[in-house]
Design a protein around this motif. Structure first.
Motif, PDB file in Angstrom:
ATOM      1  N   ARG A  24       4.739  -2.972   5.391  1.00 52.26           N
ATOM      2  CA  ARG A  24       4.048  -1.559   5.459  1.00 52.26           C
ATOM      3  C   ARG A  24       3.280  -1.128   3.872  1.00 52.26           C
ATOM      4  O   ARG A  24       2.308  -0.446   3.815  1.00 52.26           O
ATOM      5  CB  ARG A  24       5.361  -0.625   5.592  1.00 52.26           C
ATOM      6  CG  ARG A  24       4.811   0.672   5.907  1.00 52.26           C
ATOM      7  CD  ARG A  24       5.823   1.500   6.637  1.00 52.26           C
ATOM      8  NE  ARG A  24       6.349   1.111   7.766  1.00 52.26           N
ATOM      9  CZ  ARG A  24       7.350   1.306   8.359  1.00 52.26           C
ATOM     10  NH1 ARG A  24       8.461   1.890   7.835  1.00 52.26           N
ATOM     11  NH2 ARG A  24       7.627   0.791   9.699  1.00 52.26           N
ATOM     12  N   ASP A  25       3.977  -1.946   2.907  1.00 51.54           N
ATOM     13  CA  ASP A  25       3.204  -1.966   1.751  1.00 51.54           C
ATOM     14  C   ASP A  25       1.823  -2.916   1.486  1.00 51.54           C
ATOM     15  O   ASP A  25       1.296  -2.676   0.644  1.00 51.54           O
ATOM     16  CB  ASP A  25       4.230  -2.118   0.399  1.00 51.54           C
ATOM     17  CG  ASP A  25       5.395  -1.161   0.368  1.00 51.54           C
ATOM     18  OD1 ASP A  25       5.128   0.024   0.679  1.00 51.54           O
ATOM     19  OD2 ASP A  25       6.524  -1.480   0.050  1.00 51.54           O
ATOM     20  N   ARG A  26       1.753  -3.742   2.385  1.00 55.38           N
ATOM     21  CA  ARG A  26       0.652  -4.845   2.103  1.00 55.38           C
ATOM     22  C   ARG A  26      -0.587  -4.393   3.168  1.00 55.38           C
ATOM     23  O   ARG A  26      -1.530  -4.964   2.844  1.00 55.38           O
ATOM     24  CB  ARG A  26       1.275  -6.117   2.357  1.00 55.38           C
ATOM     25  CG  ARG A  26       2.400  -6.518   1.458  1.00 55.38           C
ATOM     26  CD  ARG A  26       2.724  -7.670   1.832  1.00 55.38           C
ATOM     27  NE  ARG A  26       1.571  -8.896   1.294  1.00 55.38           N
ATOM     28  CZ  ARG A  26       1.791 -10.235   1.874  1.00 55.38           C
ATOM     29  NH1 ARG A  26       2.735 -10.646   2.489  1.00 55.38           N
ATOM     30  NH2 ARG A  26       0.737 -11.075   1.448  1.00 55.38           N
ATOM     31  N   VAL A  27      -0.368  -4.103   4.397  1.00 52.28           N
ATOM     32  CA  VAL A  27      -1.536  -3.416   5.460  1.00 52.28           C
ATOM     33  C   VAL A  27      -2.232  -2.602   4.734  1.00 52.28           C
ATOM     34  O   VAL A  27      -1.864  -1.877   3.873  1.00 52.28           O
ATOM     35  CB  VAL A  27      -0.739  -3.111   6.338  1.00 52.28           C
ATOM     36  CG1 VAL A  27       0.012  -3.963   7.305  1.00 52.28           C
ATOM     37  CG2 VAL A  27      -0.025  -1.623   6.453  1.00 52.28           C
ATOM     38  N   PRO A  28      -3.665  -2.378   5.069  1.00 53.19           N
ATOM     39  CA  PRO A  28      -4.425  -1.397   4.644  1.00 53.19           C
ATOM     40  C   PRO A  28      -4.028  -0.073   4.468  1.00 53.19           C
ATOM     41  O   PRO A  28      -3.328   0.429   5.485  1.00 53.19           O
ATOM     42  CB  PRO A  28      -5.628  -1.570   5.482  1.00 53.19           C
ATOM     43  CG  PRO A  28      -5.531  -2.892   6.048  1.00 53.19           C
ATOM     44  CD  PRO A  28      -4.239  -3.261   6.284  1.00 53.19           C
ATOM     45  N   GLN A  29      -4.002   0.496   3.524  1.00 56.69           N
ATOM     46  CA  GLN A  29      -3.701   1.851   3.333  1.00 56.69           C
ATOM     47  C   GLN A  29      -4.615   2.806   2.306  1.00 56.69           C
ATOM     48  O   GLN A  29      -5.435   1.917   1.538  1.00 56.69           O
ATOM     49  CB  GLN A  29      -2.155   1.898   2.868  1.00 56.69           C
ATOM     50  CG  GLN A  29      -1.971   0.877   1.619  1.00 56.69           C
ATOM     51  CD  GLN A  29      -0.589   0.989   1.538  1.00 56.69           C
ATOM     52  OE1 GLN A  29       0.215   1.446   0.813  1.00 56.69           O
ATOM     53  NE2 GLN A  29      -0.034  -0.335   2.167  1.00 56.69           N
ATOM     54  N   VAL A  30      -4.741   4.096   2.124  1.00 58.29           N
ATOM     55  CA  VAL A  30      -5.490   4.824   1.395  1.00 58.29           C
ATOM     56  C   VAL A  30      -4.821   5.204   0.063  1.00 58.29           C
ATOM     57  O   VAL A  30      -3.561   5.702   0.014  1.00 58.29           O
ATOM     58  CB  VAL A  30      -5.992   5.891   2.017  1.00 58.29           C
ATOM     59  CG1 VAL A  30      -6.893   6.948   1.093  1.00 58.29           C
ATOM     60  CG2 VAL A  30      -6.797   5.683   3.377  1.00 58.29           C
ATOM     61  N   TRP A  39      -9.686   2.324   0.872  1.00 62.41           N
ATOM     62  CA  TRP A  39      -8.771   1.318   1.645  1.00 62.41           C
ATOM     63  C   TRP A  39      -8.405   0.059   0.616  1.00 62.41           C
ATOM     64  O   TRP A  39      -9.028  -0.440   0.018  1.00 62.41           O
ATOM     65  CB  TRP A  39      -9.320   0.726   2.753  1.00 62.41           C
ATOM     66  CG  TRP A  39      -9.538   1.498   3.832  1.00 62.41           C
ATOM     67  CD1 TRP A  39     -10.992   2.277   4.116  1.00 62.41           C
ATOM     68  CD2 TRP A  39      -8.602   2.105   4.610  1.00 62.41           C
ATOM     69  NE1 TRP A  39     -10.704   3.012   5.480  1.00 62.41           N
ATOM     70  CE2 TRP A  39      -9.301   2.923   5.807  1.00 62.41           C
ATOM     71  CE3 TRP A  39      -7.196   2.079   4.723  1.00 62.41           C
ATOM     72  CZ2 TRP A  39      -8.665   3.623   6.746  1.00 62.41           C
ATOM     73  CZ3 TRP A  39      -6.590   2.751   5.954  1.00 62.41           C
ATOM     74  CH2 TRP A  39      -7.193   3.382   6.808  1.00 62.41           C
ATOM     75  N   VAL A  40      -6.998   0.200   0.519  1.00 65.41           N
ATOM     76  CA  VAL A  40      -6.296  -1.025  -0.258  1.00 65.41           C
ATOM     77  C   VAL A  40      -5.550  -1.840   0.411  1.00 65.41           C
ATOM     78  O   VAL A  40      -4.811  -1.369   1.395  1.00 65.41           O
ATOM     79  CB  VAL A  40      -5.468  -0.469  -1.539  1.00 65.41           C
ATOM     80  CG1 VAL A  40      -4.781  -1.622  -2.345  1.00 65.41           C
ATOM     81  CG2 VAL A  40      -6.365   0.649  -2.266  1.00 65.41           C
TER      82      VAL A  40
END
Length: 380
Positions: A24-30, A39-40
């Motif tokens: 959850r901390d590694r997939v694309p997130q804003v 997007w990170v």
């Protein structure tokens, strides 16, 4: 009525809401990076995040320069990201089925392929594609959001094409420049297993404008810097349409359709007006400059276009001579689109606007472009 090009405006929690806890901390997130929402992906900024459309929550359209750069997800129309709301928009507009592409994650998903951990990349593509398959099933095939292909690997593309076909996909969304991501370019014979897999599964391969790192680099360089931002957007959009001529021309002379005569390809959101000139020019250039290569193809590029490629159409009138343009492109090779909710979208009243634009065409031709061609292509 079938709309062959529309878009999702991705919610910031698209991937975090789907990922297993350990990812959850590694997939694309804003996240905010230097004051800008981005997007990170696995800690690496991979593209700007924005609402990504111009149709407001109340159904009005905002000036593109303002909406694209300042709106949040709370300002964009709910139909831009919510499947149930999208179906309501379609009902209001008189559209029966709709093909859907992404937005800020890359029009060909190229923004999701730029981290080094291949397992993480593959998981991210599968999360996205599984979610799109669920949306398609829940809508009873009215919503057709196309799965993304892991274009850094021919083998992975073959595997994923077969996997999504089993989930019910009616096509795939492919980047036009896999060499940007570490794969061979599309003219390479290395891609033959992928073309064969798509042919066998009856999955038309879609190349959306700007669906690669290379394509978006061109987009940023088309306008001269001294133009105001809104004019730069208009110039970039105009030339992005024609930029797909590069993709179509390369495909037509690559030998792909000689080896895979039943493969279908769609040039998405690129319009039709440039098609007759490019086909005439390519026939001429190949005959003049590459006659032996042309002989190996066995047919003219323009003939391969008629048998294997579709273009999408939404606003063109051809200066009052639309029937002539349709005849030159081929009435069986044109699909209708709205581009909802992007800057050039036919909204509101897209069907009425299209019928008015197409009033010079015969009833049979209108039926083909507005739905019959797409119904056959997508097995609806």
């Amino acid at each position: 009525m079938v709309d062959a090009d529309s878009h999702w405006c991705e919610r910031p929690d698209l991937f975090t809401s789907l990922a297993p806890p350990e990812y959850r901390d590694r997939v694309p997130q804003v996240r905010e990076v230097d004051g800008q929402l981005m997007w990170v992906f696995d800690g690496v900024p991979s593209g700007k995040f924005s609402a990504g459309g111009v149709v407001a929550r109340d159904g009005s359209k905002e000036e593109s320069e303002i909406a694209l750069h300042t709106w949040t997800i709370d300002q964009i129309h709910e139909g831009a990201y919510d499947p149930d709301a999208r179906l309501q928009v379609m009902d209001d507009c008189g559209i029966d089925a709709q093909v859907i592409f992404p937005s800020t994650i890359g029009l060909g998903g190229q923004g999701l392929a730029q981290v080094s951990d291949e397992k993480l990349r593959r998981l991210t593509f599968e999360l996205y594609n599984d979610r799109q398959a669920q949306i398609q099933r829940d809508s009873d095939n009215r919503l057709l959001p196309l799965p993304l292909m892991p274009a850094w690997s021919v083998q992975e593309c073959v595997r994923e094409a077969k996997r999504v076909a089993a989930l019910g996909a009616r096509g795939v969304n492919m980047t036009s420049d896999p060499q940007d991501l570490g794969g061979p370019d599309l003219a390479s014979r290395e891609w033959d297993p992928f073309w064969e897999a798509c042919t066998e599964a009856r999955l038309p391969v879609h190349f959306h404008i700007g669906a690669s790192v290379t394509g978006m680099t061109f987009y940023g360089k088309y306008p001269w810097a001294s133009h105001p931002p809104s004019t730069r957007l208009a110039i970039g959009g105009t030339l992005l349409f024609i930029g797909n001529a590069r993709v179509v021309a390369n495909l037509l002379v690559s030998g792909i359709f000689s080896r895979h005569p039943d493969l279908k390809v769609v040039s998405v959101e690129s319009g039709c007006g440039w098609v007759p000139f490019i086909l005439e020019a390519l026939d001429y250039e190949m005959a003049e400059n590459a006659p032996s290569d042309l002989a190996k193809l066995g047919r003219l590029p323009s003939e391969f276009f008629r048998s294997n490629i579709y273009a999408t159409y939404w606003f063109e009138t051809n200066r009052g001579k639309l029937a002539s343009l349709v005849d030159s492109v081929g009435e069986d090779n044109i699909l209708f689109e709205t581009d909802f909710p992007h800057p050039t979208c036919l909204y509101p009243n897209p069907v009425e606007r299209a019928k008015e634009t197409m009033k010079s065409l015969s009833d049979e031709t209108r039926r083909k472009i507005l739905g019959e061609n797409a119904r056959k292509l997508y097995r609806l």
